[in-house]
Write a protein that holds these residues in place. Structure first.
Motif, PDB file in Angstrom:
ATOM      1  N   LEU A  11      -3.383   5.750 -12.775  1.00  0.00           N
ATOM      2  CA  LEU A  11      -2.062   6.182 -13.215  1.00  0.00           C
ATOM      3  C   LEU A  11      -2.225   6.984 -14.500  1.00  0.00           C
ATOM      4  O   LEU A  11      -2.898   6.533 -15.433  1.00  0.00           O
ATOM      5  N   THR A  47      -2.675   1.140 -11.665  1.00  0.00           N
ATOM      6  CA  THR A  47      -1.370   0.608 -11.284  1.00  0.00           C
ATOM      7  C   THR A  47      -1.512  -0.877 -10.972  1.00  0.00           C
ATOM      8  O   THR A  47      -2.418  -1.277 -10.241  1.00  0.00           O
ATOM      9  N   ALA A  74       5.562  -0.431  -8.247  1.00  0.00           N
ATOM     10  CA  ALA A  74       4.232  -0.480  -7.623  1.00  0.00           C
ATOM     11  C   ALA A  74       4.396  -1.064  -6.229  1.00  0.00           C
ATOM     12  O   ALA A  74       4.926  -2.156  -6.067  1.00  0.00           O
TER      13      ALA A  74
END
Length: 81
Positions: A11, A47, A74
Motif C-alpha cells: 500500500l 494492507t 481491506a
C-alpha cells in the motif's frame, strides 16, 4: 474518503493536502503494518487483514492544522477500475 485494497498487498498512499511547507503529518488508529512518513505525508506498508479501518490524519504547518478521517477497506471483493 475511502480507499480499498486487498489484504497483504503493498500500500502506498499520499495524503491529499496542500499548503505552505514545511508540513508535519500524524495519524491516530493506524493499522499494524502501515507507517506514515511524518515529513512527506506518505503512507506505506502492507494492507492489513480483511476489515474496515478508520484513521484520523492531521496535517500541520505554521498557519494551523487540519484533521480528516480516512477509511481503509481491506477485502477481496473490490472492483477494479
Amino acid at each position: 474518503k475511502v480507499y480499498g485494497a486487498r489484504p497483504g498487498n503493498d500500500l502506498i498512499y499520499a495524503l491529499p493536502v496542500s499548503g505552505a511547507r514545511p508540513m508535519r503529518f500524524s495519524a491516530k488508529n493506524l493499522p499494524n503494518g502501515l507507517l506514515l512518513d511524518s515529513n512527506k505525508g506518505i503512507l506505506t506498508g502492507k494492507t492489513p487483514v480483511k476489515g474496515s479501518y478508520t484513521v484520523e490524519f492531521t496535517a500541520e504547518n505554521m498557519y494551523g492544522k487540519t484533521t480528516f478521517a480516512w477509511t481503509l477497506e481491506a477485502g477481496d471483493l473490490l472492483t477494479l477500475t
